[in-house]
Design a protein around this motif. Structure first.
Motif, PDB file in Angstrom:
ATOM      1  N   ALA A   1       0.833  -1.201   0.000  1.00 46.34           N
ATOM      2  CA  ALA A   1       0.000   0.000   0.000  1.00 46.34           C
ATOM      3  C   ALA A   1       0.873   1.259   0.000  1.00 46.34           C
ATOM      4  O   ALA A   1       0.600   2.220  -0.735  1.00 46.34           O
ATOM      5  CB  ALA A   1      -0.931   0.005   1.212  1.00 46.34           C
ATOM      6  N   ALA A   2       1.933   1.245   0.796  1.00 46.08           N
ATOM      7  CA  ALA A   2       2.832   2.395   0.851  1.00 46.08           C
ATOM      8  C   ALA A   2       3.525   2.600  -0.488  1.00 46.08           C
ATOM      9  O   ALA A   2       3.711   3.739  -0.947  1.00 46.08           O
ATOM     10  CB  ALA A   2       3.858   2.200   1.962  1.00 46.08           C
ATOM     11  N   TYR A   3       3.905   1.498  -1.126  1.00 48.90           N
ATOM     12  CA  TYR A   3       4.572   1.592  -2.431  1.00 48.90           C
ATOM     13  C   TYR A   3       3.628   2.163  -3.492  1.00 48.90           C
ATOM     14  O   TYR A   3       4.005   3.054  -4.260  1.00 48.90           O
ATOM     15  CB  TYR A   3       5.064   0.207  -2.853  1.00 48.90           C
ATOM     16  CG  TYR A   3       5.546   0.167  -4.287  1.00 48.90           C
ATOM     17  CD1 TYR A   3       6.764   0.735  -4.638  1.00 48.90           C
ATOM     18  CD2 TYR A   3       4.769  -0.415  -5.284  1.00 48.90           C
ATOM     19  CE1 TYR A   3       7.202   0.725  -5.957  1.00 48.90           C
ATOM     20  CE2 TYR A   3       5.199  -0.427  -6.596  1.00 48.90           C
ATOM     21  CZ  TYR A   3       6.420   0.143  -6.928  1.00 48.90           C
ATOM     22  OH  TYR A   3       6.834   0.142  -8.239  1.00 48.90           O
ATOM     23  N   VAL A   4       2.402   1.680  -3.528  1.00 56.60           N
ATOM     24  CA  VAL A   4       1.433   2.181  -4.504  1.00 56.60           C
ATOM     25  C   VAL A   4       1.174   3.664  -4.280  1.00 56.60           C
ATOM     26  O   VAL A   4       1.128   4.464  -5.227  1.00 56.60           O
ATOM     27  CB  VAL A   4       0.126   1.376  -4.439  1.00 56.60           C
ATOM     28  CG1 VAL A   4      -0.952   2.019  -5.306  1.00 56.60           C
ATOM     29  CG2 VAL A   4       0.361  -0.063  -4.893  1.00 56.60           C
ATOM     30  N   HIS A   5       1.015   4.050  -3.029  1.00 53.28           N
ATOM     31  CA  HIS A   5       0.779   5.458  -2.707  1.00 53.28           C
ATOM     32  C   HIS A   5       1.947   6.318  -3.178  1.00 53.28           C
ATOM     33  O   HIS A   5       1.764   7.356  -3.822  1.00 53.28           O
ATOM     34  CB  HIS A   5       0.571   5.617  -1.194  1.00 53.28           C
ATOM     35  CG  HIS A   5       0.234   7.011  -0.777  1.00 53.28           C
ATOM     36  ND1 HIS A   5       0.176   7.397   0.550  1.00 53.28           N
ATOM     37  CD2 HIS A   5      -0.050   8.135  -1.493  1.00 53.28           C
ATOM     38  CE1 HIS A   5      -0.151   8.674   0.623  1.00 53.28           C
ATOM     39  NE2 HIS A   5      -0.278   9.149  -0.600  1.00 53.28           N
TER      40      HIS A   5
END
Length: 369
Positions: free
Chosen positions: A73-77
């Motif tokens: 999720a952090a990477y996509v954000h």
């Protein structure tokens, strides 16, 4: 037909399995793998992570893979600029398993899946393998163009009323990206459909190419799938994921096998995501060789399709099958994707790029002789 073959489901009889040739050749550019090895620093991190897990392999893995979902999720954000929570993320053993989970949940006997071909060949294979009726939609009215015609897509969605719609951006095997207005229009035209946007090659897109992740808010039937196989040079790990509404990801639990992501897979993927910048350092190099491959093919009189992926679909071959074999005879393995006069070529290292262009020069000279 053998006794056993006669017992298999009737809709599977006579089919051939998916499979790209795995041949020992000097230059293998047929499966869109990264030609770059995992960086030593990441190898060390992976080794440490696996060692830490090894003593506890007597226990089942975290069924909810919470740590991995948080990192994804952090990477996509960070890479899309679109806030995504861990609860919106789902993962599996490669994006194919993630796609299979989607079709298991929303397809099946008596249901219909629609895609716009030519596109990723696993979309129909996954759909039909679960008993879903597959509809081969048209990308456009002109067979020589590979962009999706939004009006035609809407017309086909309204005609077939599918349960699942597949869009692919950048598209495999054409390398072309979708304008987000196409996704919006298809979604609005398909009020009973789950709309899947397959973004396996998103990290290779040219600047200014938006992600469909930005469209997720307010669209509970939209799902965006991605993979670590390509940009992360992680094809051997088998880790794919999706971003969607939290209710959507919750429904994936109904079809996943118990503990489907091993402790080792989760640990390896987390280690790679902790070093995302280092893992993605080769993306710009691949984009450069891709663009040089386009220019080199044009100089040879071939017709490459402008690409947002890590490969180029090249047209202009008089006989694509003969050209494929001629390249293989020179130690270069590319992909015959079944489009007349075209071959798909993965962008490799500069040395591999030079080798394929040299081989193409000989092949094209032979065709024109």
């Amino acid at each position: 037909m053998s006794e056993l073959a006669g017992l298999i489901r009737p809709d599977l009889q006579g089919r051939t399995p998916y499979g790209a040739p795995q041949l020992a050749v000097p230059v293998a550019l047929n499966t869109n793998e990264s030609s770059y090895d995992v960086p030593p620093e990441v190898v060390d991190a992976i080794s440490a992570a696996v060692t830490a897990e090894a003593a506890h392999l007597n226990r089942y893995p975290d069924r909810e893979f919470v740590r991995l979902r948080e990192r994804l999720a952090a990477y996509v954000h960070r890479t899309t600029g679109c806030p995504v929570s861990a609860e919106q993320v789902w993962a599996g053993n490669g994006s194919n398993e993630v796609l299979q989970h989607v079709v298991q949940a929303f397809g099946g006997p008596g249901r219909v899946a629609l895609g716009f071909t030519p596109s990723y060949s696993m979309h129909p294979i996954i759909s039909e393998g679960i008993g879903t009726t597959w509809v081969d939609g048209l990308r456009g009215r002109d067979p020589g163009r590979f962009d999706v015609d939004a009006d035609l897509a809407v017309e086909q969605v309204q005609r077939h009323d599918p349960d699942v719609v597949f869009l692919c951006s950048p598209n495999n095997p054409t390398g072309t990206s979708l304008d987000l207005s196409v996704v919006e229009r298809v979604y609005e035209a398909a009020p009973h459909s789950v709309v899947v946007v397959d973004e396996a090659y998103a990290e290779f897109a040219r600047p200014g190419t938006p992600s469909a992740v930005s469209l997720l808010p307010g669209r509970p039937r939209l799902v965006v799938t991605r993979t670590m196989s390509k940009a992360f040079a992680f094809a051997g790990v088998r880790l794919g994921y999706l971003a969607a509404d939290t209710e959507f990801t919750d429904l994936m639990r109904l079809v996943r096998l118990p503990y489907h992501l091993s402790s080792v897979t989760q640990a390896i993927a987390c280690a790679a995501l902790d070093h995302a910048d280092l893992m993605l350092a080769t993306v710009e190099a691949v984009k450069q060789t891709r663009d040089e491959l386009v220019s080199g093919c044009m100089a040879l009189g071939l017709v490459p399709v402008p690409s947002d992926a890590n490969f180029v679909l090249v047209g202009g071959f008089a006989d694509e099958r003969a050209s494929w074999q001629a390249l293989l005879d020179r130690g270069v393995l590319v992909r015959d994707v079944g489009i007349r006069h075209h071959l798909r070529i993965t962008a490799g290292t500069p040395a591999e790029n030079a080798a394929v262009l040299d081989a193409l020069r000989v092949v094209t000279e032979g065709e024109s002789a």
